[in-house]
Design a protein around this motif. Structure first.
Motif, short mmCIF file in Angstrom:
data_model
loop_
_atom_site.label_atom_id
_atom_site.label_comp_id
_atom_site.label_asym_id
_atom_site.label_seq_id
_atom_site.Cartn_x
_atom_site.Cartn_y
_atom_site.Cartn_z
N ALA A 25 6.58 -0.78 -28.92
CA ALA A 25 7.33 -0.74 -30.18
C ALA A 25 6.78 -1.71 -31.22
CB ALA A 25 8.79 -1.09 -29.88
N PRO A 26 5.69 -1.33 -31.90
CA PRO A 26 5.19 -2.22 -32.96
C PRO A 26 6.11 -2.17 -34.19
CG PRO A 26 3.96 -0.16 -32.95
CD PRO A 26 4.92 -0.09 -31.79
N LYS A 27 5.96 -3.16 -35.05
CA LYS A 27 6.79 -3.17 -36.27
C LYS A 27 6.09 -2.28 -37.29
CE LYS A 27 10.19 -5.29 -38.58
NZ LYS A 27 11.28 -6.19 -38.39
N ASP A 28 6.27 -0.98 -37.14
CA ASP A 28 5.67 -0.04 -38.09
C ASP A 28 6.76 0.89 -38.61
OD1 ASP A 28 6.15 1.75 -36.06
OD2 ASP A 28 4.06 2.11 -35.54
N VAL B 187 5.06 -10.18 -26.70
CA VAL B 187 4.66 -10.07 -28.11
C VAL B 187 3.15 -10.29 -28.20
CG1 VAL B 187 5.07 -10.92 -30.46
CG2 VAL B 187 6.90 -11.04 -28.75
N VAL B 188 2.44 -9.26 -28.70
CA VAL B 188 0.98 -9.38 -28.86
C VAL B 188 0.71 -9.75 -30.32
CG1 VAL B 188 0.47 -7.71 -27.01
CG2 VAL B 188 0.61 -6.90 -29.36
N PRO B 189 -0.49 -10.29 -30.60
CA PRO B 189 -0.76 -10.71 -31.97
C PRO B 189 -0.67 -9.54 -32.96
CG PRO B 189 -2.51 -11.37 -30.48
CD PRO B 189 -1.60 -10.53 -29.70
N LYS B 190 -0.28 -9.87 -34.17
CA LYS B 190 -0.15 -8.84 -35.22
C LYS B 190 -1.56 -8.48 -35.70
CE LYS B 190 2.59 -6.71 -38.11
NZ LYS B 190 3.59 -5.86 -37.52
N THR B 191 -1.87 -7.20 -35.72
CA THR B 191 -3.13 -6.74 -36.34
C THR B 191 -2.79 -5.44 -37.05
OG1 THR B 191 -3.64 -5.57 -34.32
CG2 THR B 191 -4.82 -7.64 -34.68
N ASN B 192 -3.76 -4.52 -37.09
CA ASN B 192 -3.37 -3.24 -37.66
C ASN B 192 -2.82 -2.35 -36.56
OD1 ASN B 192 -5.37 -1.64 -36.47
ND2 ASN B 192 -6.83 -2.12 -38.09
N HIS B 193 -2.22 -1.29 -37.01
CA HIS B 193 -1.64 -0.25 -36.23
C HIS B 193 -2.54 0.24 -35.07
CE1 HIS B 193 1.04 3.12 -36.31
NE2 HIS B 193 0.06 3.99 -36.39
N TYR B 194 -3.85 0.32 -35.37
CA TYR B 194 -4.80 0.93 -34.43
C TYR B 194 -5.15 -0.03 -33.31
CZ TYR B 194 -4.68 3.69 -38.53
OH TYR B 194 -4.18 4.42 -39.57
N ALA B 195 -5.36 -1.31 -33.71
CA ALA B 195 -5.68 -2.29 -32.68
C ALA B 195 -4.46 -2.53 -31.79
CB ALA B 195 -6.13 -3.59 -33.31
N PHE B 196 -3.26 -2.37 -32.33
CA PHE B 196 -2.06 -2.57 -31.51
C PHE B 196 -2.08 -1.65 -30.28
CE2 PHE B 196 2.16 -1.36 -30.11
CZ PHE B 196 2.67 -2.60 -29.75
N ALA B 197 -2.54 -0.40 -30.49
CA ALA B 197 -2.58 0.56 -29.37
C ALA B 197 -3.46 0.00 -28.24
CB ALA B 197 -3.11 1.90 -29.86
N ILE B 198 -4.55 -0.66 -28.63
CA ILE B 198 -5.45 -1.25 -27.62
C ILE B 198 -4.78 -2.45 -26.96
CG2 ILE B 198 -7.62 -2.55 -27.39
CD1 ILE B 198 -8.92 -0.55 -29.21
N ASP C 4 4.53 -6.24 -31.62
CA ASP C 4 3.78 -7.24 -32.38
C ASP C 4 4.71 -7.96 -33.36
OD1 ASP C 4 4.26 -5.23 -34.17
OD2 ASP C 4 2.17 -4.90 -34.71
N SER C 5 6.01 -7.75 -33.15
CA SER C 5 6.99 -8.33 -34.06
C SER C 5 7.45 -9.69 -33.52
CB SER C 5 8.15 -7.34 -34.18
OG SER C 5 9.10 -7.85 -35.04
N LYS C 6 6.92 -10.75 -34.16
CA LYS C 6 7.17 -12.11 -33.67
C LYS C 6 8.58 -12.56 -34.09
CE LYS C 6 4.27 -16.18 -33.55
NZ LYS C 6 3.29 -16.92 -34.32
N ASN C 7 9.20 -13.37 -33.29
CA ASN C 7 10.54 -13.90 -33.61
C ASN C 7 11.51 -12.80 -34.02
OD1 ASN C 7 9.49 -16.47 -33.19
ND2 ASN C 7 8.75 -16.54 -35.31
N ASP C 8 11.46 -11.71 -33.33
CA ASP C 8 12.31 -10.56 -33.68
C ASP C 8 13.65 -10.71 -32.96
OD1 ASP C 8 13.51 -7.96 -33.64
OD2 ASP C 8 11.59 -7.15 -34.29
N LYS C 9 14.67 -11.06 -33.73
CA LYS C 9 15.99 -11.33 -33.11
C LYS C 9 16.57 -10.08 -32.47
CE LYS C 9 17.48 -15.27 -35.80
NZ LYS C 9 17.39 -15.36 -37.26
#
Ligand code: AGP
Length: 611
Positions: free
Chosen positions: A522-525, A566-577, A550-555
């Motif tokens: 569930a990325p923040k998209d 929580v994985v680091p925020k990047t673009n949509h495509y790298a998140f899949a990886i 990739d949503s940091k501090n997400d209450k």
């Protein structure tokens, strides 16, 4: 799948054959065997059910042999037992054969041989082939080579074989159709194997046998000949570029773990040299680029994990280049009424390059006049040879049966291909292309995923007793969910299903109870809010929730999820990886905690070279 190793030279062949079989263990097998010709020109055959180590203990070291064939069997016809293990012998016990593949017309041939009073010892299709060779040799006034050719011309199906004959103690014959075989050449030494892994430590000079070719090795020389006619063919000797390291676990307990960690390097390796002046360079496609860029329709075909990468590729190509893409399992594509013609591009994805269904799909596409592109990891493999052009994933040898680093490299190649298509077709702006090609920051962030491995381990411990898992994601992350579920099934034997998150309400929700974990990607998209609703639907049915975001501090997520990565925020495509790497680690640690053999899961083979 089955593995073959054979040696002819001046050295003692047992250690060479045994270490070769060990190298092939990753392919999956249930029994192993060796046949050598001794100094009295007699065959000495040893076979065992189970591991190569059991075969090793059963071998007698009292003699030295310079000529031998060896095999690991993955049962197709007949139970996995000592009798059915290879090598198989003909009735005269002069001829021994190891075989990968399936002889499809074994039944009528067996009936014919039975009518000639030939007695069979095993239930295998392979014994039928060696008995047929023996029948021609002993009754047909044919020499060894002629009898092999005569038999092979009468069998349907796939074969990679190596054969010995005690009347020809200096000779070894290998032949292939549909099942790969590689010949390694060193001064006065010859190595044959079903892939290069048993050969690389001895020589870099190899010949990939093509379909319907035979290698006839005699004393210190060899010929490449046709299976169909008694003619010699050119010897295409290639230099291979494989590191022995690829076959060592190093500090890791399992290859799979090593290969998951290697992604820090393999992903950049797939990209290196392929981006120049803010443009994508794919050398392997350049001769056909004018056809590729004007494609009206693309098919992607593959199996298993590679098929999941294909689904991600569809998303990239349709999004960036506006070309409709159909993704089909190769096993279906080969029989479906596929609408392919000379205006269609067919992309075949395969780590091993030897998957039988994927090869059949390529052949079908070639026959319909489509341009075939291979995305493959193994240079010189059948996929790389049978497609018109292609791109290598360059992630090094993948030994673990569960594909990990190959998957993420396949995604990277498809990303580059989609961007190149978009650039050529002018469906992307220069600024946007530049942004998409600025991958370095994202790649650097892969390292930080591994800093969370201890947290992933804890999650694995908590859920290892679950009987079922649901993996849910949307858009690009739906195939990521499918792949996460496949990894868990393959190595932990826990039932898992991947679904588009919103589809969950249309059936799988019935499964949810307090014992069933659901893994959300569930990325923040733009689909984030919708996914939150899906999470709530599961939560209200007491289901356990693991979220990768990739949503940091997400209450909201902290509140809803039982476990959160929580994985680091990047673009949509790298998140899949990134999410895929987390799911690989989760599956790995669950299997490890259950004390399972992660690299060689039950019933599975690394390269599925039969239909
Ligand atoms: C992956 O973990 C599997 N073991 C399997 O699904 C594999 O991806 C499939 O057999 C296709 O293999 P290939 O990529 O070598 O063609």
């Amino acid at each position: 799948m089955c593995g073959i190793v054979a040696y002819k030279g001046h050295k003692n062949c047992h250690p060479i054959l045994l270490s070769g079989l060990k190298r092939l263990e990753y392919r999956g097998y249930d029994s192993a065997g060796i046949a050598c010709i001794n100094s009295n020109d007699k065959l000495v055959v040893t076979k065992r059910k189970g591991k190569v180590s059991e075969l090793k203990s059963a071998l007698s070291n009292s003699e030295i042999y310079n000529l031998g064939i060896a095999h690991t069997r993955w049962a197709t016809h007949g139970k996995p037992n000592q009798l059915n293990a290879h090598p198989h012998l003909d009735q005269s016990k002069k001829i021994a054969l190891v075989h990968n593949g399936i002889i499809e017309n074994y039944d009528p041939i067996k009936k014919f041989l039975l009518s000639k009073k030939i007695k069979f010892k095993s239930e295998t299709d392979t014994e039928v082939l060696v008995q047929l060779i023996g029948y021609f040799y002993n009754n047909g006034k044919m020499n060894f080579e002629q009898s092999v050719r005569a038999a092979l011309q009468r069998v349907d199906g796939a074969f990679g074989i190596v054969i010995l004959n005690t009347d020809y103690p200096d000779m070894m014959i290998a032949a292939r159709k549909g099942s790969p075989l590689v010949l390694g050449i060193k001064e006065n030494e010859f190595f044959i194997a079903s892939d290069i892994s048993p050969i690389v430590k001895y020589t870099k000079d190899i010949i990939y046998l093509k379909d319907s070719e035979m290698a006839v090795i005699n004393k210190k020389s060899f010929k490449i000949k046709s299976v169909d006619k008694d003619i010699s063919l050119p010897k295409n000797i290639e230099k291979i570029d494989f590191k022995i390291d690829d076959y060592d676990k190093g500090k890791y307990k399992y290859f799979m773990h090593k290969e998951i960690h290697e992604q820090i390097n393999t992903i950049p390796n797939t990209i290196n040299g392929r981006i120049k002046n803010e443009s994508v360079l794919l050398q392997g496609l350049s001769d056909y680029w004018n056809i590729i860029e004007s494609a009206e329709k693309i098919y992607i075909t593959a199996c298993g994990t590679s098929w999941h990468a294909g689904l991600i590729g569809k998303n990239f190509i349709e999004r960036f280049a506006n070309i409709p893409v159909h993704v089909e399992y190769a096993s279906e594509f080969r029989y479906n009424h596929a609408l392919i013609d000379s205006k269609t591009i067919v992309i075949a994805i395969s780590q091993s390059g030897e998957t039988a269904d994927t090869l059949a799909a390529i052949r079908k596409a070639n026959n319909h006049g489509a341009l075939t592109i291979g995305i493959c990891n193994i240079a010189g493999s059948s996929v790389s040879r049978e497609t018109k052009c292609g791109v290598y994933t360059r992630c090094g040898h993948e030994v673990g049966v569960a594909s990990t680093k190959a998957f993420t490299s396949q995604i990277v190649v498809l990303y580059l291909l989609a961007l190149k298509l978009a650039e050529s077709r002018k469906t992307i702006s220069k600024e946007s292309l530049k942004r998409h090609l600025d991958y370095k920051k994202s790649v650097n962030k892969i390292k930080s995923i591994f800093k969370q491995e201890n947290d992933i381990k804890k999650i694995a411990k908590k859920y290892k007793k679950a009987n079922d898992f649901l993996y849910l994601g949307r858009g690009l992350n739906f195939p990521v969910a499918l792949e996460g579920a496949l990894k868990l099934k393959e190595i932990s034997y826990i039932h898992a299903e991947g679904y588009p998150a919103a589809e969950m309400k249309h059936g799988p929700i019935a499964l949810i109870d307090k014992d069933m974990p659901s893994v959300f990607i569930a990325p923040k998209d733009k689909t984030y809010e919708k996914i939150i609703s899906n999470i709530q639907e599961i939560k209200s049915r007491k289901g356990k929730i693991i979220v990768i975001t990739d949503s940091k501090n997400d209450k909201v997520l902290k509140e809803l999820a039982n476990d959160l990565i929580v994985v680091p925020k990047t673009n949509h495509y790298a998140f899949a990886i990134f999410a895929s790497i987390v799911l690989q680690l989760l599956a790995y640690h669950i299997a490890l905690d259950k004390n399972l053999n992660v690299d060689q899961p039950r019933n599975l083979a690394k390269s599925v070279s039969v239909e």
